[in-house]
Design an enzyme around this catalytic site. Structure first.
Site, mmCIF file in Angstrom:
data_model
loop_
_atom_site.group_PDB
_atom_site.id
_atom_site.type_symbol
_atom_site.label_atom_id
_atom_site.label_comp_id
_atom_site.label_asym_id
_atom_site.label_seq_id
_atom_site.Cartn_x
_atom_site.Cartn_y
_atom_site.Cartn_z
ATOM 1 N N LYS A 199 0.870 -1.185 0.000
ATOM 2 C CA LYS A 199 0.000 0.000 0.000
ATOM 3 C C LYS A 199 0.905 1.232 0.000
ATOM 4 C CE LYS A 199 -4.339 0.945 2.371
ATOM 5 N NZ LYS A 199 -4.943 1.003 3.703
HETATM 6 C C1 E4P Z 1 -8.176 1.971 3.408
HETATM 7 O O1 E4P Z 1 -7.466 1.086 2.946
HETATM 8 C C2 E4P Z 1 -7.966 2.632 4.699
HETATM 9 O O2 E4P Z 1 -7.301 1.770 5.575
HETATM 10 C C3 E4P Z 1 -9.245 3.006 5.388
HETATM 11 O O3 E4P Z 1 -10.394 2.683 4.657
HETATM 12 C C4 E4P Z 1 -9.243 4.328 6.074
HETATM 13 O O4 E4P Z 1 -10.505 4.572 6.625
HETATM 14 P P1 E4P Z 1 -10.794 5.704 7.715
HETATM 15 O O5 E4P Z 1 -11.045 6.972 6.989
HETATM 16 O O6 E4P Z 1 -12.024 5.220 8.419
HETATM 17 O O7 E4P Z 1 -9.585 5.776 8.599
#
Ligand code: E4P
Length: 229
Positions: free
Chosen positions: A83
């Site tokens: 990622k």
């Molecule tokens: C995506 O891969 C992220 O980990 C995640 O969806 C972030 O979400 P949040 O805005 O609830 O922290």
């Protein structure tokens, strides 16, 4: 649309994986920092449980270091997807990691232009954060729709991943827009289960069945292979 779980918690993954609905998982540094176990241990266990793509995030801002971190994360398990946060450095790192054959999830994408750049760099997944857009009064449905409509005609292979989902309507919206993947927190999976008519229906079927004790006896014998069908 495939469903991933967005978490750093092995316990949450165990529970939802047992439902048979998980195709993968996404983690991020904030989610992993909430857990007692170390990040490596959690990522490896989540990979074993989901038997599908599990995103693990690089934290450097330097493209060379991002690539080094990505390669190292990939040694944890064959299911790890690197990622990479969106940025010029992230684009450079994505291009290099993809050239090496590593899958990449470009994260923190908030516009069609960022999605186009991510796809051009070769990202396997392009993660658009719906909840965080809504938080700043930007219509996340409109942005996600624009991303899907922008990437599709170009025939790019990047998959649109709806992230930062806060409630079940986000999931339905992402599916209707044609996203390939949604990543959901545990509490959204829980919320998707609930319907008062389901609960009431199960209770009524159970009560009616139990009003005929001989039915229970028959089913027990059928189950153990002794009953006349
Ligand atoms: C995506 O891969 C992220 O980990 C995640 O969806 C972030 O979400 P949040 O805005 O609830 O922290």
């Amino acid at each position: 649309m495939r469903l991933f779980i967005d978490t750093g918690s092995v316990r949450e993954v165990e529970e939802v994986a047992a439902w048979g609905v998980l195709s993968g998982a996404t983690t991020n540094p904030s989610l992993l920092a909430k857990e007692e176990s170390g990040p490596g241990e959690a990522i490896k266990r989540i990979c074993e449980l989901v038997q599908g793509p599990v995103s693990a995030e690089v934290v450097s801002r330097d493209p060379k270091e991002m690539v080094a971190e990505g390669r190292a994360l990939r040694t944890l398990h064959e299911h790890v997807v690197v990622k990479v946060p969106f940025s010029p450095a992230g684009l450079t790192a994505t291009r290099e990691l993809r050239a090496d054959g590593h899958p990449v999830n470009m994260t923190l994408v908030f516009s069609a232009n960022q999605a186009l750049l991510s796809a051009e760099a070769g990202a396997t997944y392009v993660s658009c954060f719906m909840g965080r857009l809504d938080d700043i009064s930007v219509d996340s449905t409109a942005v996600l729709r624009e991303i899907v409509e922008t990437l599709r005609p170009g025939g790019v292979t990047s998959q649109v991943l709806a992230a930062s989902l806060r409630h079940p309507m986000h999931v339905v919206t992402a599916a209707k827009l044609g996203c390939e993947v949604s990543t959901l927190p545990y509490k959204v999976f829980q919320a998707m289960l609930a319907h008062p008519l389901t609960t009431a229906g199960i209770d009524k079927f159970e009560a009616d069945w139990q009003s005929k004790p001989e039915f229970g006896q028959w089913l027990e014998e059928l189950t153990s292979g002794q009953a006349v069908r």
